[in-house]
Write an enzyme that holds these catalytic residues in place. Structure first.
Site, PDB file in Angstrom:
ATOM      1  N   LYS A  67       0.802  -1.493   0.094  1.00 14.75           N
ATOM      2  CA  LYS A  67       0.192  -0.040  -0.085  1.00 14.75           C
ATOM      3  C   LYS A  67       0.798   1.380  -0.154  1.00 14.75           C
ATOM      4  O   LYS A  67       0.450   1.935  -0.902  1.00 14.75           O
ATOM      5  CB  LYS A  67      -0.859   0.089   0.938  1.00 14.75           C
ATOM      6  CG  LYS A  67      -1.786  -0.865   1.112  1.00 14.75           C
ATOM      7  CD  LYS A  67      -3.125  -0.940   2.448  1.00 14.75           C
ATOM      8  CE  LYS A  67      -4.130  -2.312   2.442  1.00 14.75           C
ATOM      9  NZ  LYS A  67      -5.248  -2.056   3.173  1.00 14.75           N
ATOM     10  N   ASP A 103      -9.962   2.272   2.843  1.00 17.21           N
ATOM     11  CA  ASP A 103      -9.553   1.797   4.051  1.00 17.21           C
ATOM     12  C   ASP A 103     -10.516   2.301   5.266  1.00 17.21           C
ATOM     13  O   ASP A 103     -11.700   1.492   5.886  1.00 17.21           O
ATOM     14  CB  ASP A 103      -8.745   1.258   4.246  1.00 17.21           C
ATOM     15  CG  ASP A 103      -7.923  -0.193   2.957  1.00 17.21           C
ATOM     16  OD1 ASP A 103      -8.926  -0.838   2.801  1.00 17.21           O
ATOM     17  OD2 ASP A 103      -6.620  -0.422   3.454  1.00 17.21           O
TER      18      ASP A 103
END
Length: 282
Positions: A67, A103
Protein backbone atom coordinates in the site's frame (compact mmCIF):
# COMPACT_ATOMS: atom_id res chain seq x y z
CA UNK A 1 -5.11 -2.17 -25.83
CA UNK A 2 -7.45 -4.93 -24.80
CA UNK A 3 -10.69 -4.54 -22.81
CA UNK A 4 -10.57 -3.03 -19.34
CA UNK A 5 -9.23 -5.22 -16.58
CA UNK A 6 -9.22 -4.91 -12.81
CA UNK A 7 -7.22 -6.80 -10.19
CA UNK A 8 -6.04 -6.93 -6.60
CA UNK A 9 -2.27 -6.90 -6.04
CA UNK A 10 -0.64 -8.32 -2.91
CA UNK A 11 1.85 -10.82 -1.53
CA UNK A 12 0.40 -13.28 -0.72
CA UNK A 13 -2.95 -12.77 -2.39
CA UNK A 14 -4.22 -16.21 -3.40
CA UNK A 15 -6.92 -16.25 -0.71
CA UNK A 16 -8.16 -12.72 -1.42
CA UNK A 17 -11.92 -12.29 -1.37
CA UNK A 18 -11.75 -9.18 -3.54
CA UNK A 19 -12.37 -10.98 -6.89
CA UNK A 20 -15.46 -12.64 -5.41
CA UNK A 21 -16.73 -9.38 -3.93
CA UNK A 22 -16.29 -7.36 -7.11
CA UNK A 23 -17.86 -10.12 -9.22
CA UNK A 24 -20.91 -10.05 -6.94
CA UNK A 25 -21.13 -6.27 -7.17
CA UNK A 26 -20.85 -6.41 -10.97
CA UNK A 27 -23.59 -9.03 -11.24
CA UNK A 28 -25.79 -6.96 -8.95
CA UNK A 29 -25.59 -3.82 -11.13
CA UNK A 30 -25.49 -5.67 -14.46
CA UNK A 31 -22.02 -4.93 -15.80
CA UNK A 32 -19.39 -7.24 -17.30
CA UNK A 33 -16.20 -7.28 -15.26
CA UNK A 34 -12.82 -9.01 -15.37
CA UNK A 35 -11.19 -8.89 -11.92
CA UNK A 36 -8.33 -11.16 -10.89
CA UNK A 37 -5.76 -11.57 -8.10
CA UNK A 38 -2.11 -10.90 -8.96
CA UNK A 39 0.64 -11.95 -6.57
CA UNK A 40 3.74 -9.79 -6.72
CA UNK A 41 6.61 -9.35 -4.31
CA UNK A 42 7.41 -5.74 -3.39
CA UNK A 43 10.53 -5.57 -5.56
CA UNK A 44 8.50 -6.66 -8.63
CA UNK A 45 5.42 -4.53 -7.92
CA UNK A 46 6.11 -1.61 -10.28
CA UNK A 47 7.06 -3.84 -13.21
CA UNK A 48 4.05 -6.09 -12.65
CA UNK A 49 1.74 -3.09 -12.45
CA UNK A 50 3.23 -1.70 -15.68
CA UNK A 51 2.51 -4.97 -17.48
CA UNK A 52 -1.02 -4.96 -16.10
CA UNK A 53 -1.57 -1.43 -17.44
CA UNK A 54 -0.18 -2.46 -20.83
CA UNK A 55 -2.67 -5.34 -20.96
CA UNK A 56 -5.63 -3.03 -20.40
CA UNK A 57 -5.54 -2.61 -16.64
CA UNK A 58 -7.95 0.18 -15.73
CA UNK A 59 -8.01 -0.12 -11.96
CA UNK A 60 -6.52 -2.10 -9.11
CA UNK A 61 -6.88 -2.70 -5.42
CA UNK A 62 -3.68 -3.03 -3.40
CA UNK A 63 -3.24 -5.04 -0.22
CA UNK A 64 -0.35 -6.01 2.07
CA UNK A 65 2.51 -5.30 1.81
CA UNK A 66 2.20 -2.90 -1.13
CA UNK A 67 0.00 0.00 0.00
CA UNK A 68 2.80 2.45 0.72
CA UNK A 69 4.61 1.47 -2.49
CA UNK A 70 1.38 2.11 -4.41
CA UNK A 71 1.20 5.61 -2.96
CA UNK A 72 4.76 6.28 -4.12
CA UNK A 73 4.02 5.55 -7.79
CA UNK A 74 0.88 7.70 -8.07
CA UNK A 75 0.92 10.79 -10.25
CA UNK A 76 -2.04 12.09 -8.26
CA UNK A 77 -3.57 11.02 -4.94
CA UNK A 78 -6.77 11.88 -3.12
CA UNK A 79 -6.69 13.91 0.07
CA UNK A 80 -7.35 10.83 2.19
CA UNK A 81 -4.59 8.89 0.42
CA UNK A 82 -2.15 11.72 1.01
CA UNK A 83 -3.06 11.90 4.69
CA UNK A 84 -2.57 8.13 4.96
CA UNK A 85 0.60 7.96 2.88
CA UNK A 86 -0.85 4.71 1.55
CA UNK A 87 -3.05 3.70 -1.37
CA UNK A 88 -5.40 0.73 -1.71
CA UNK A 89 -7.23 1.81 -4.88
CA UNK A 90 -5.55 2.69 -8.17
CA UNK A 91 -7.23 4.14 -11.27
CA UNK A 92 -5.54 4.51 -14.65
CA UNK A 93 -6.12 7.99 -16.12
CA UNK A 94 -4.27 9.45 -19.12
CA UNK A 95 -1.51 6.89 -18.84
CA UNK A 96 -0.89 7.53 -15.15
CA UNK A 97 -2.01 5.97 -11.89
CA UNK A 98 -4.25 7.98 -9.59
CA UNK A 99 -4.48 6.75 -6.00
CA UNK A 100 -7.15 6.68 -3.32
CA UNK A 101 -7.53 4.99 0.04
CA UNK A 102 -10.96 3.58 0.84
CA UNK A 103 -9.93 1.56 3.92
CA UNK A 104 -10.83 4.18 6.51
CA UNK A 105 -14.19 5.00 4.99
CA UNK A 106 -14.93 1.27 4.77
CA UNK A 107 -14.05 0.70 8.41
CA UNK A 108 -16.11 3.62 9.71
CA UNK A 109 -19.11 2.66 7.59
CA UNK A 110 -18.97 -0.94 8.84
CA UNK A 111 -18.66 0.05 12.50
CA UNK A 112 -21.21 2.86 12.54
CA UNK A 113 -23.81 1.66 10.03
CA UNK A 114 -23.64 -2.14 10.00
CA UNK A 115 -22.75 -2.57 13.68
CA UNK A 116 -24.48 0.54 15.01
CA UNK A 117 -21.47 1.69 17.05
CA UNK A 118 -20.69 5.28 17.97
CA UNK A 119 -17.01 6.18 17.62
CA UNK A 120 -17.26 9.72 18.93
CA UNK A 121 -15.23 10.68 22.00
CA UNK A 122 -13.57 7.27 22.24
CA UNK A 123 -9.96 7.05 23.39
CA UNK A 124 -8.38 4.76 20.79
CA UNK A 125 -5.32 2.52 20.64
CA UNK A 126 -4.01 1.63 17.18
CA UNK A 127 -1.70 -1.40 17.09
CA UNK A 128 0.51 -1.19 14.01
CA UNK A 129 1.76 1.58 11.74
CA UNK A 130 1.95 -0.05 8.31
CA UNK A 131 -0.26 0.42 5.28
CA UNK A 132 -3.41 -0.89 6.97
CA UNK A 133 -2.99 1.38 9.99
CA UNK A 134 -2.21 4.36 7.78
CA UNK A 135 -5.39 3.76 5.81
CA UNK A 136 -7.73 3.89 8.80
CA UNK A 137 -6.06 6.43 11.11
CA UNK A 138 -7.27 9.61 9.35
CA UNK A 139 -10.84 8.31 9.12
CA UNK A 140 -10.89 7.46 12.83
CA UNK A 141 -9.88 11.02 13.67
CA UNK A 142 -12.52 12.36 11.29
CA UNK A 143 -15.13 10.13 12.94
CA UNK A 144 -14.62 12.02 16.19
CA UNK A 145 -12.42 9.89 18.42
CA UNK A 146 -10.96 11.95 21.24
CA UNK A 147 -7.41 10.58 21.16
CA UNK A 148 -5.39 8.17 19.03
CA UNK A 149 -2.38 6.39 20.52
CA UNK A 150 -0.27 4.58 17.90
CA UNK A 151 1.97 1.73 19.02
CA UNK A 152 4.23 -0.26 16.72
CA UNK A 153 7.06 -2.70 17.39
CA UNK A 154 9.26 -0.48 15.21
CA UNK A 155 8.85 2.80 17.06
CA UNK A 156 10.06 4.99 14.18
CA UNK A 157 7.11 3.96 12.05
CA UNK A 158 4.65 4.86 14.80
CA UNK A 159 6.35 8.24 15.17
CA UNK A 160 6.14 8.82 11.41
CA UNK A 161 2.45 8.01 11.25
CA UNK A 162 1.61 10.25 14.21
CA UNK A 163 3.56 13.10 12.59
CA UNK A 164 1.92 12.54 9.21
CA UNK A 165 -1.57 12.83 10.70
CA UNK A 166 -0.81 16.41 11.64
CA UNK A 167 -2.96 16.50 14.77
CA UNK A 168 -0.47 16.63 17.66
CA UNK A 169 -3.23 17.34 20.18
CA UNK A 170 -5.01 14.07 19.38
CA UNK A 171 -2.59 11.67 17.67
CA UNK A 172 0.47 10.40 19.58
CA UNK A 173 2.97 7.55 19.31
CA UNK A 174 4.14 5.37 22.18
CA UNK A 175 6.49 2.42 22.61
CA UNK A 176 5.24 -1.17 22.55
CA UNK A 177 6.91 -1.76 25.91
CA UNK A 178 4.77 1.02 27.38
CA UNK A 179 1.46 -0.77 26.77
CA UNK A 180 1.02 -1.67 30.45
CA UNK A 181 1.29 1.99 31.41
CA UNK A 182 -1.11 3.55 28.89
CA UNK A 183 -4.33 3.09 30.85
CA UNK A 184 -7.51 1.77 29.27
CA UNK A 185 -9.14 2.46 25.92
CA UNK A 186 -12.71 2.42 24.67
CA UNK A 187 -11.49 1.45 21.17
CA UNK A 188 -8.60 -0.89 20.33
CA UNK A 189 -7.75 -1.56 16.67
CA UNK A 190 -5.37 -4.33 15.63
CA UNK A 191 -3.74 -3.31 12.35
CA UNK A 192 -0.80 -5.71 12.66
CA UNK A 193 -0.34 -8.81 10.54
CA UNK A 194 1.48 -10.78 13.23
CA UNK A 195 -1.31 -13.34 13.61
CA UNK A 196 -0.96 -14.31 9.96
CA UNK A 197 2.42 -15.84 10.71
CA UNK A 198 1.77 -16.93 14.30
CA UNK A 199 -1.52 -18.56 15.25
CA UNK A 200 -0.59 -18.57 18.94
CA UNK A 201 -2.07 -16.37 21.63
CA UNK A 202 -2.19 -12.63 21.03
CA UNK A 203 -0.45 -11.21 24.09
CA UNK A 204 -1.56 -7.81 25.34
CA UNK A 205 -2.13 -6.47 28.86
CA UNK A 206 -5.74 -6.91 29.96
CA UNK A 207 -5.48 -3.48 31.59
CA UNK A 208 -5.97 -1.93 28.15
CA UNK A 209 -9.63 -3.01 28.06
CA UNK A 210 -12.75 -2.36 30.09
CA UNK A 211 -16.31 -3.70 29.79
CA UNK A 212 -16.98 -0.70 27.53
CA UNK A 213 -14.18 -1.39 25.04
CA UNK A 214 -14.76 -1.99 21.35
CA UNK A 215 -12.05 -4.25 19.90
CA UNK A 216 -11.56 -4.27 16.12
CA UNK A 217 -9.25 -6.46 14.07
CA UNK A 218 -8.61 -5.28 10.51
CA UNK A 219 -7.91 -8.92 9.65
CA UNK A 220 -10.70 -11.46 9.17
CA UNK A 221 -11.00 -15.23 9.17
CA UNK A 222 -8.16 -17.28 10.67
CA UNK A 223 -5.89 -14.27 11.06
CA UNK A 224 -8.38 -12.48 13.33
CA UNK A 225 -8.84 -15.37 15.77
CA UNK A 226 -5.93 -14.61 18.18
CA UNK A 227 -6.76 -10.93 18.73
CA UNK A 228 -10.50 -11.49 19.01
CA UNK A 229 -9.85 -14.29 21.51
CA UNK A 230 -7.77 -11.85 23.55
CA UNK A 231 -10.59 -9.28 23.32
CA UNK A 232 -13.15 -11.75 24.67
CA UNK A 233 -10.81 -12.84 27.48
CA UNK A 234 -10.19 -9.18 28.36
CA UNK A 235 -13.94 -8.60 28.69
CA UNK A 236 -14.38 -6.21 25.77
CA UNK A 237 -17.98 -5.23 25.16
CA UNK A 238 -17.77 -5.67 21.36
CA UNK A 239 -15.32 -7.56 19.14
CA UNK A 240 -15.46 -6.99 15.37
CA UNK A 241 -13.27 -8.41 12.62
CA UNK A 242 -12.35 -6.81 9.30
CA UNK A 243 -14.73 -8.63 6.98
CA UNK A 244 -17.30 -5.84 6.94
CA UNK A 245 -14.59 -3.26 6.37
CA UNK A 246 -13.31 -5.32 3.44
CA UNK A 247 -16.73 -5.34 1.77
CA UNK A 248 -17.34 -1.64 2.42
CA UNK A 249 -13.94 -0.48 1.15
CA UNK A 250 -14.52 -2.58 -1.97
CA UNK A 251 -17.87 -0.87 -2.52
CA UNK A 252 -16.13 2.52 -2.32
CA UNK A 253 -13.60 1.44 -4.95
CA UNK A 254 -16.31 -0.09 -7.16
CA UNK A 255 -18.31 3.13 -7.10
CA UNK A 256 -15.20 5.13 -7.95
CA UNK A 257 -14.47 2.97 -11.00
CA UNK A 258 -17.98 2.32 -12.29
CA UNK A 259 -20.08 5.26 -11.08
CA UNK A 260 -22.62 3.20 -9.15
CA UNK A 261 -22.58 2.16 -5.51
CA UNK A 262 -23.47 -1.51 -4.95
CA UNK A 263 -25.51 -2.84 -2.04
CA UNK A 264 -23.22 -4.54 0.45
CA UNK A 265 -25.44 -6.39 2.94
CA UNK A 266 -26.11 -9.47 0.82
CA UNK A 267 -22.45 -9.80 -0.19
CA UNK A 268 -21.34 -9.44 3.42
CA UNK A 269 -23.90 -12.01 4.61
CA UNK A 270 -22.77 -14.54 1.99
CA UNK A 271 -19.14 -14.21 3.04
CA UNK A 272 -19.95 -14.28 6.74
CA UNK A 273 -21.71 -17.58 6.17
CA UNK A 274 -18.33 -19.06 5.21
CA UNK A 275 -16.42 -17.85 8.28
CA UNK A 276 -14.80 -21.22 8.98
CA UNK A 277 -12.91 -21.32 5.69
CA UNK A 278 -11.84 -17.68 5.45
CA UNK A 279 -8.20 -16.65 5.56
CA UNK A 280 -6.93 -13.08 5.42
CA UNK A 281 -5.30 -11.87 2.21
CA UNK A 282 -6.77 -8.37 1.78
Amino acid sequence: MSHSRYAVFGHPVAHSLSPRIHAAFAQQVGIALEYTAIDTAPHDFVATLDRFAGDGGAGANVTLPLKEAAFAICAQASDRARRAGAVNTLTRNDGQWHGDNTDGAGLVRDLTERNGLDLRARRALLLGAGGAARGVAPALLDAGISELIIVNRTADRADALADALGEPDRAHSRYWDDLRDLGDFSLIINATSAARQDQGAFTLPFTLATPRTLAVDLNYGEAAIPFLAWARAAGCHDAVDGLGMLVEQAAEAFEHWHGVRPETDAVYAALRGKDKVLVTAD
